[in-house]
Design an enzyme around this catalytic site. Structure first.
Site, mmCIF file in Angstrom:
data_model
loop_
_atom_site.group_PDB
_atom_site.id
_atom_site.type_symbol
_atom_site.label_atom_id
_atom_site.label_comp_id
_atom_site.label_asym_id
_atom_site.label_seq_id
_atom_site.Cartn_x
_atom_site.Cartn_y
_atom_site.Cartn_z
ATOM 1 C CG ASP A 53 46.619 49.218 64.201
ATOM 2 O OD1 ASP A 53 46.569 49.903 63.163
ATOM 3 O OD2 ASP A 53 47.379 49.489 65.154
ATOM 4 C CD GLU A 125 43.178 49.092 61.502
ATOM 5 O OE1 GLU A 125 44.244 49.658 61.193
ATOM 6 O OE2 GLU A 125 42.501 49.411 62.508
#
Length: 230
Positions: A53, A125
């Protein structure tokens, strides 16, 4: 639990070969699966997702800054949030059929977790985080440029399809409704089929694992059809 051939299939698809295979296995392991393992418990993807992320935020910021020199800070922030939101990352994950490689527990598997936006975006992610650790920032950048930042105009149309279609219909002073026309498959693994209708006329048809996704797909098809007439 993973056959080498399956991992190689994914590596071929994304164009990156992991030196440390444990990283990609961890990136593909949901907590429901790791919790079911009584012996040699697998690590799940949550820590890699956290890292991915952050890497994605940096790379998307850099991409937008370099690609759109006239954008204000507010515009860049809004575009970044659209590019890396849950629905957007899930859309990108489906492009590479990432769902078929995820290790899920029996409960998550039975309730359609393999196609759930939240899980697909998390794994996307986690894969970015795994590539970053294995190959560095340049390799992670190559991956996101190829699979997240590509074809943005078409992706933007898909993400905003329901809003854009609603605006078009309102300008014509007409009514837009979404009608569920079919449910396919068993209760735990349904596919919903939805039609977008304007004044009772079907203008687009879509399907998905939930009604929201099916509506979005129907709106997207309606917009594409409308644009082809222009």
């Amino acid at each position: 639990m993973y056959k080498q051939g399956k991992l190689k299939e994914l590596e071929d698809k994304i164009g990156y070969v992991f030196q440390n295979k444990k990283l990609i296995k961890e990136a593909l392991t949901h907590s429901s699966f790791s919790n079911e393992q009584k012996i040699n418990k697998y690590k799940n993807y949550e820590r890699l997702e956290f890292l991915g992320d952050a890497v994605l935020e940096l790379l998307s910021s850099q991409f937008i800054y370099g690609t759109y020199p006239e954008m204000s800070e507010g515009q860049m922030t809004r575009l970044r949030s659209t590019m890396v939101c849950e629905a957007a990352l899930a859309f990108c994950a489906r492009d590479i059929l990432l769902g078929r490689y995820i290790l899920l527990g029996k409960g998550e598997e039975a309730t359609g977790g393999r196609e759930r936006d939240s899980i697909l975006s998390d794994v996307m992610e986690a894969v970015i985080g795994a590539i970053y650790l294995d190959g560095g920032i340049d390799m992670a950048n190559q991956f996101v440029n190829k699979f997240v930042f590509s074809d943005l105009e078409n992706k933007q149309l898909f993400y905003d399809s329901k809003t854009l279609l609603q605006e078009r219909v309102q300008k014509q002073a007409k009514e837009l409704v979404y009608e569920l026309v079919e449910e396919i498959g068993p209760e735990h693994d349904k596919i919903f089929v939805v039609e977008a209708r304007v004044e009772g006329i079907t203008v687009g048809k879509g399907q998905g694992r939930n009604k929201k996704t099916a509506q979005q797909q129907a709106a997207y098809q309606a917009l594409l059809a409308d644009m082809s007439k222009e």
